[in-house]
Design a protein around this motif. Structure first.
Motif, PDB file in Angstrom:
ATOM      1  N   ASP A 198       0.832  -1.209   0.000  1.00  0.00           N
ATOM      2  CA  ASP A 198       0.000   0.000   0.000  1.00  0.00           C
ATOM      3  C   ASP A 198       0.863   1.255   0.000  1.00  0.00           C
ATOM      4  N   ILE A 199       1.875   1.275   0.871  1.00  0.00           N
ATOM      5  CA  ILE A 199       2.769   2.440   0.930  1.00  0.00           C
ATOM      6  C   ILE A 199       3.497   2.623  -0.394  1.00  0.00           C
ATOM      7  N   LYS A 200       4.038   1.533  -0.934  1.00  0.00           N
ATOM      8  CA  LYS A 200       4.777   1.613  -2.203  1.00  0.00           C
ATOM      9  C   LYS A 200       3.889   2.138  -3.327  1.00  0.00           C
ATOM     10  N   SER A 201       2.633   1.754  -3.312  1.00  0.00           N
ATOM     11  CA  SER A 201       1.717   2.187  -4.374  1.00  0.00           C
ATOM     12  C   SER A 201       1.430   3.680  -4.294  1.00  0.00           C
ATOM     13  N   ARG A 202       1.684   4.274  -3.133  1.00  0.00           N
ATOM     14  CA  ARG A 202       1.394   5.708  -2.945  1.00  0.00           C
ATOM     15  C   ARG A 202       2.619   6.584  -3.171  1.00  0.00           C
ATOM     16  N   LEU A 203       3.760   5.975  -3.424  1.00  0.00           N
ATOM     17  CA  LEU A 203       4.989   6.747  -3.608  1.00  0.00           C
ATOM     18  C   LEU A 203       5.312   6.924  -5.088  1.00  0.00           C
ATOM     19  N   PRO A 204       5.629   8.150  -5.506  1.00  0.00           N
ATOM     20  CA  PRO A 204       6.122   8.338  -6.872  1.00  0.00           C
ATOM     21  C   PRO A 204       7.415   7.550  -7.090  1.00  0.00           C
ATOM     22  N   GLU A 205       7.713   7.249  -8.327  1.00  0.00           N
ATOM     23  CA  GLU A 205       8.891   6.422  -8.636  1.00  0.00           C
ATOM     24  C   GLU A 205      10.197   7.033  -8.142  1.00  0.00           C
ATOM     25  N   ASN A 206      10.259   8.365  -8.110  1.00  0.00           N
ATOM     26  CA  ASN A 206      11.517   9.024  -7.753  1.00  0.00           C
ATOM     27  C   ASN A 206      11.706   9.160  -6.241  1.00  0.00           C
ATOM     28  N   VAL A 207      10.764   8.651  -5.443  1.00  0.00           N
ATOM     29  CA  VAL A 207      10.854   8.809  -3.988  1.00  0.00           C
ATOM     30  C   VAL A 207      11.329   7.509  -3.346  1.00  0.00           C
ATOM     31  N   GLN A 208      12.449   7.609  -2.641  1.00  0.00           N
ATOM     32  CA  GLN A 208      13.017   6.463  -1.943  1.00  0.00           C
ATOM     33  C   GLN A 208      12.233   6.189  -0.656  1.00  0.00           C
TER      34      GLN A 208
ATOM     35  N   VAL B 165      11.472   9.208   2.080  1.00  0.00           N
ATOM     36  CA  VAL B 165      10.584   9.259   3.242  1.00  0.00           C
ATOM     37  C   VAL B 165      10.920   8.102   4.184  1.00  0.00           C
ATOM     38  N   ARG B 166      10.651   8.316   5.472  1.00  0.00           N
ATOM     39  CA  ARG B 166      10.998   7.335   6.504  1.00  0.00           C
ATOM     40  C   ARG B 166       9.692   6.813   7.110  1.00  0.00           C
ATOM     41  N   VAL B 167       9.315   5.603   6.715  1.00  0.00           N
ATOM     42  CA  VAL B 167       8.016   5.075   7.125  1.00  0.00           C
ATOM     43  C   VAL B 167       8.199   3.794   7.932  1.00  0.00           C
ATOM     44  N   GLY B 168       7.671   3.800   9.157  1.00  0.00           N
ATOM     45  CA  GLY B 168       7.809   2.638  10.036  1.00  0.00           C
ATOM     46  C   GLY B 168       6.477   2.029  10.414  1.00  0.00           C
ATOM     47  N   SER B 169       5.723   2.712  11.277  1.00  0.00           N
ATOM     48  CA  SER B 169       4.490   2.124  11.818  1.00  0.00           C
ATOM     49  C   SER B 169       3.448   1.832  10.748  1.00  0.00           C
ATOM     50  N   ALA B 170       3.429   2.612   9.674  1.00  0.00           N
ATOM     51  CA  ALA B 170       2.461   2.365   8.600  1.00  0.00           C
ATOM     52  C   ALA B 170       2.783   1.084   7.821  1.00  0.00           C
ATOM     53  N   ILE B 171       4.003   0.562   8.007  1.00  0.00           N
ATOM     54  CA  ILE B 171       4.385  -0.720   7.404  1.00  0.00           C
ATOM     55  C   ILE B 171       4.336  -1.835   8.441  1.00  0.00           C
ATOM     56  N   PHE B 172       5.050  -1.637   9.537  1.00  0.00           N
ATOM     57  CA  PHE B 172       5.259  -2.700  10.513  1.00  0.00           C
ATOM     58  C   PHE B 172       4.201  -2.762  11.617  1.00  0.00           C
ATOM     59  N   GLY B 173       3.353  -1.720  11.702  1.00  0.00           N
ATOM     60  CA  GLY B 173       2.393  -1.663  12.792  1.00  0.00           C
ATOM     61  C   GLY B 173       2.982  -0.945  13.987  1.00  0.00           C
ATOM     62  N   ARG B 174       2.232  -0.937  15.085  1.00  0.00           N
ATOM     63  CA  ARG B 174       2.669  -0.231  16.290  1.00  0.00           C
ATOM     64  C   ARG B 174       3.938  -0.844  16.839  1.00  0.00           C
TER      65      ARG B 174
END
Length: 219
Positions: free
Chosen positions: A9-19, A205-214
């Motif tokens: 879900d997160i990957k689908s929301r990121l533009p291709e140029n965003v790490q 972008v630095r994404v943790g809880s939205a991937i791994f949960g609380r």
């Protein structure tokens, strides 16, 4: 949703140029492996001790980022393998990273962490300090580091305009410094505010809880 579903879900929301830096702090090796198996290669940790414990147990092509406050006396434990240190918040720390990188004949990539939030709890360089450090780097003072960009954290607030204003300050500095030497990475945005960060120019972008949960802070 499962970790795999969250990640997709997160990957689908990121533009291709965003790490995407998947922030795995406090999460077990098994969860990191799960996300790695979906193709993720960049992971972020806050604490050196936790990273040092996880590193030998996971694939060697993972690019590890330290994103939390880093004490100078801990740099030596990660200098041999760390890909990027996102949290350079003092000249003293930058000098220590340079020194430890030299021992391994490496160039360690770093981001200057700039204080853009109004909260007192956030670490970071003042804008003029960041400019000064970048100038010293451009003039060849730190041979074993590569300043590849900037990192910042916005105030934890519901006020989207404030968040946008703070991210815009960092984007402006990024553009200014890039006129001297082109920077690659503008690291802004976490699970709660990464869409705003991207809108303001973030390309990491630095994404943790939205991937791994609380997070389980008891470990």
């Amino acid at each position: 949703m499962s970790i795999q579903e969250n990640y997709r879900d997160i990957k689908s929301r990121l533009p291709e140029n965003v790490q995407l830096v998947a922030v795995s702090k406090t999460h077990p090796v098994s969860s990191i492996q799960e996300v790695y198996d979906l193709g993720q290669k960049v992971f972020g940790e806050n604490k050196v001790q936790e990273l040092v414990e996880k590193h030998p147990l996971l694939p060697k092509d993972i690019k590890w980022h330290i994103i939390g406050h880093l004490q100078t006396n801990k740099v030596k434990y990660i200098a041999e393998f760390i890909d990027t240190i996102q949290s350079i918040d003092s000249e003293k720390l930058l000098k220590e990273v340079n020194k430890e990188a030299r021992k391994y004949n490496r160039k360690i990539k770093v981001l200057l962490q700039v204080k853009i939030a109004e909260e007192d709890t956030k670490f970071g360089l003042e804008i003029e300090e960041a400019k000064s450090l970048f100038e010293k780097f451009v003039n060849g003072e730190f041979e074993n580091i590569e300043i590849t960009g900037l990192m910042g954290m916005a105030t934890f607030t519901e006020d989207e305009n404030q968040i946008k204003n703070e991210f815009s300050v960092l984007k402006k500095l990024f553009n200014q410094l890039s006129q001297t030497k082109k920077l690659e990475t503008l690291s802004m945005g976490m699970s709660d505010d990464f869409p705003i960060a991207i809108e303001c120019g973030a390309n990491s972008v630095r994404v943790g809880s939205a991937i791994f949960g609380r997070r389980d802070y008891s470990i």
